[in-house]
Design a protein around this motif. Structure first.
Motif, short mmCIF file in Angstrom:
data_model
loop_
_atom_site.label_atom_id
_atom_site.label_comp_id
_atom_site.label_asym_id
_atom_site.label_seq_id
_atom_site.Cartn_x
_atom_site.Cartn_y
_atom_site.Cartn_z
N GLU A 379 31.97 46.31 49.30
CA GLU A 379 32.32 46.79 47.97
C GLU A 379 33.83 46.73 47.74
N ILE A 380 34.21 46.42 46.49
CA ILE A 380 35.62 46.38 46.07
C ILE A 380 35.85 47.52 45.09
N PHE A 381 36.99 48.19 45.23
CA PHE A 381 37.29 49.33 44.37
C PHE A 381 38.59 49.12 43.61
N ALA A 382 38.62 49.66 42.40
CA ALA A 382 39.80 49.54 41.55
C ALA A 382 40.86 50.57 41.87
N THR A 383 40.45 51.70 42.46
CA THR A 383 41.41 52.75 42.79
C THR A 383 41.14 53.29 44.19
N LEU A 384 42.18 53.81 44.79
CA LEU A 384 42.05 54.45 46.10
C LEU A 384 41.18 55.70 45.99
N TYR A 419 51.81 59.89 53.91
CA TYR A 419 50.67 59.61 53.05
C TYR A 419 50.47 58.13 52.77
N VAL A 420 49.19 57.76 52.64
CA VAL A 420 48.80 56.48 52.03
C VAL A 420 48.69 56.75 50.54
N LYS A 421 49.39 55.94 49.75
CA LYS A 421 49.46 56.23 48.32
C LYS A 421 48.87 55.10 47.50
N GLU A 422 48.25 55.50 46.39
CA GLU A 422 47.74 54.53 45.44
C GLU A 422 48.92 53.81 44.80
N ASP A 423 48.68 52.64 44.29
CA ASP A 423 49.75 51.80 43.75
C ASP A 423 50.58 52.53 42.69
N TYR A 529 40.14 48.46 49.08
CA TYR A 529 41.05 48.72 47.96
C TYR A 529 42.37 48.03 48.29
N ALA A 530 42.87 47.21 47.37
CA ALA A 530 44.13 46.50 47.57
C ALA A 530 45.23 47.15 46.75
N SER A 531 46.36 47.47 47.41
CA SER A 531 47.49 48.08 46.70
C SER A 531 48.17 47.08 45.78
N ASP A 532 48.22 45.83 46.21
CA ASP A 532 48.91 44.79 45.44
C ASP A 532 48.09 44.43 44.19
N ASP A 533 48.77 44.43 43.02
CA ASP A 533 48.07 44.19 41.75
C ASP A 533 47.35 42.85 41.72
N VAL A 534 48.03 41.80 42.16
CA VAL A 534 47.48 40.45 42.07
C VAL A 534 46.23 40.32 42.95
N LEU A 535 46.34 40.80 44.19
CA LEU A 535 45.20 40.72 45.10
C LEU A 535 44.05 41.59 44.60
N ARG A 536 44.38 42.78 44.13
CA ARG A 536 43.33 43.69 43.65
C ARG A 536 42.58 43.07 42.48
N ASN A 537 43.32 42.50 41.55
CA ASN A 537 42.68 41.89 40.38
C ASN A 537 41.80 40.72 40.78
N ARG A 538 42.26 39.92 41.75
CA ARG A 538 41.44 38.79 42.20
C ARG A 538 40.14 39.27 42.87
N LEU A 539 40.26 40.28 43.70
CA LEU A 539 39.07 40.81 44.37
C LEU A 539 38.09 41.41 43.34
N LEU A 540 38.64 42.09 42.34
CA LEU A 540 37.78 42.67 41.31
C LEU A 540 37.12 41.59 40.47
N GLN A 541 37.83 40.51 40.21
CA GLN A 541 37.24 39.37 39.48
C GLN A 541 36.08 38.78 40.28
N ASP A 542 36.29 38.62 41.57
CA ASP A 542 35.22 38.07 42.42
C ASP A 542 34.01 38.99 42.40
N ARG A 543 34.25 40.28 42.45
CA ARG A 543 33.13 41.22 42.43
C ARG A 543 32.44 41.19 41.05
N ASN A 544 33.24 41.09 40.00
CA ASN A 544 32.68 41.02 38.65
C ASN A 544 31.79 39.82 38.47
#
Length: 552
Positions: A379-384, A419-423, A529-544
């Protein structure tokens, strides 16, 4: 008697005299448990009274106070043999008693037999519940099954490949230990990627070796042997196993640098050294940690007649432990005799080849389309926050589900909380908090934290939620991952860079190795969950694209 019955008597001869000779179970397959307040022994027999009297003559059983007879009218010899071995494993994980049991190599494999699944699941569950109700054991099954000490038990049933490996290693040790000594010992190399069951086999091998040291007929009689691991969390687990088995001693489990320095100071050569996670051995001096030689494997080969290593170059996490094939081959060439074995079957992840392949390609910086596996959750997530909540939900249902992160967030050994922090900084989780006594994932409170590669390497989780930190991005033009080595916050990972050719490539390898290890921790599922915007968006696109987007 169509269900489990447990009868209990004082462990005394007069108790046996009170049992009639016409009882059906006296000449029938049964299981028994002998226990005192601190120690226990588990066995199976078809001659209960005769076996009990033999135990009463054994001085090792003098401190045992009760005997428990376990009966079922559908028991057969295959079933009692199987359930005896399973009971030993669960008693080890229960941690109530120090076990007097020893295992022989034939106990490591339970053959198939008629209706095995019935005994393995239904009957064993009923049996354990009866022992729990009577207060003979302390923990319920699901608690034990999530313990690291249970998963690394030396009494685990081995696969045919694992059993073949164990037999070969034992034969190797028995033959090589009798040969005349030379400057360098003989070497047995076990290779295999994460999750193929290397540590389980090594635990089983060492247990059997340590049993043989007290048997005068064995070539390993009175040998001095050690199991070494350069990993704090696994070291705790091995010491925990030693504390539960009477014939194992904590002094025979060590970290490499203290053992090397100790043996050198004593000017001593021991018989056998087994090394788990040998890819974590140092490949250059580390004066901060009191290692002054060039390579720990080479030093161990000088200090033992036989060295057996478990090795996976895809799990190296520090430049000072970076192995080159030429370096390894050079050291292997110095050994008196060398043998190899590779384990390939994946035992941890209940995932299909497409999921395993996707993770393997990720390590090569290639992002394939997300695979589907009806038996494994990827599973891919948009937020931490959403990923953490999903992990907590899985932990409530299955236990042992945790968030872990790449080492992309500040951490210092100063007693502070980091702490591990959300983007966007709106959500954060305490991270990389270690305990000197307990392994990280086994503490219930750590479901509210994020672990690091150093708290989880070598261990299983039911579900793992991996935070891909800022050091991992994506280039849309090349369609490849981008590793930002300057964003990686593990200071120790880059120490020892002197003399390394193509240092940037070596740093990338360290980061990609850590990602590969983190992604392969989950038995039932992997959340990302990917902190980097570009990677996160690509993973979310793939899941979509597969209609499986969650949390966006």
């Amino acid at each position: 008697m169509n269900k489990i019955e447990v009868a209990t008597w004082p462990f005394q001869d007069r108790s046996l005299n009170k049992i009639g000779n016409n009882e059906m179970f006296l000449n029938y397959p049964v299981i028994y448990i002998l226990n005192g307040s601190r120690e226990a022994y588990i066995g199976e027999t078809v001659y209960f009274k005769k076996r009990m009297r033999a135990h009463m003559k054994n001085k090792n059983r003098n401190n045992l106070e009760y005997m428990h007879l376990i009966m079922h009218e559908e028991f057969n010899r295959s079933a009692t043999f199987h359930l005896e071995t399973k009971l030993i494993n669960y008693f080890l994980g229960d941690e109530k008693y120090k076990l007097q049991n020893k295992s022989k190599i034939t106990n490591d494999f339970t053959h198939n037999y008629y209706n095995k699944s019935f005994y393995d699941q239904s009957v064993f569950k009923e049996l354990w519940n009866r022992l729990y109700e009577k207060g003979i054991v302390t923990n319920q099954l699901h608690i034990i099954e999530n313990k690291d000490i249970f998963k690394l038990s030396p009494f685990k049933e081995l696969s045919l490949d694992q059993l073949d490996l164990k037999e070969k290693v034992l034969k190797f040790c028995e033959e090589q230990v009798q040969l005349q000594q030379s400057e360098y010992g003989s070497l047995f190399v076990i290779k295999g990627e994460a999750g193929v069951g290397k540590s389980v086999v090594l635990s089983s091998i060492f247990n059997t070796i340590q049993e043989y040291i007290s048997e005068a007929s064995s070539p390993l009689y009175k040998t001095e042997n050690y199991l070494v691991v350069n990993h704090e969390e696994m070291y705790k687990t091995y010491k925990g196993i030693a504390s539960q088995l009477k014939h194992l001693k904590a002094k025979n489990f060590a970290k490499p640098t203290p053992l090397i320095n100790q043996l050198k100071k004593q000017n001593k050569k021991v018989d056998i050294i087994l090394v788990d996670e040998a890819h974590l051995l140092l490949t250059r001096p580390d004066t901060y940690n009191n290692f002054y030689a060039e390579n720990q494997l080479e030093e161990l080969l000088k200090l033992a007649k036989i060295v057996v290593i478990v090795y996976d170059d895809n799990q190296v996490l520090k430049l000072k432990s970076l192995w080159k094939e030429l370096t390894l081959e050079s050291i292997i060439g110095k050994s008196s005799f060398t043998q190899y074995y590779e384990l390939t079957n994946q035992f941890r992840m209940q995932a299909n080849d497409d999921v395993i392949g996707w993770i393997n390609q990720f390590k090569q910086k290639c992002l394939l389309p997300l695979p589907y596996d009806e038996n494994y959750e990827l599973e891919i997530f948009a937020t931490l926050k959403e990923m953490h909540e999903a992990i907590i939900e899985k932990n409530n249902k299955y236990g042992l589900s945790r968030v872990v992160s790449t080492f992309d967030f500040l951490h210092k050994k100063d007693g502070g909380v980091y702490y591990v922090k959300e983007d966007n900084g709106d959500y954060q989780i305490p991270w990389n908090i270690t305990d000197s006594k307990y392994t990280w994932a086994e503490k219930a409170s750590t479901v509210n934290e994020a672990g690091s590669i150093y708290t989880i390497q070598g261990f299983d989780l039911n579900y793992v939620g991996v935070v891909l930190g800022p050091s991992i991005s994506f280039d849309e033009q090349s369609n490849q991952l981008v590793i930002k080595t300057e964003a990686y916050k593990d200071v120790g990972a880059y120490s020892g860079i002197e003399g390394i050719e193509n240092a940037e490539l070596a740093k990338e390898r360290i980061i990609l190795n850590s990602i590969n290890i983190l992604m392969k921790r989950g038995i039932k599922g992997l959340f990302l969950y990917a902190s980097d915007d570009v990677l996160r968006n690509r993973l979310l696109q793939d899941r979509n694209a597969k209609g499986k987007i969650r949390g966006n």
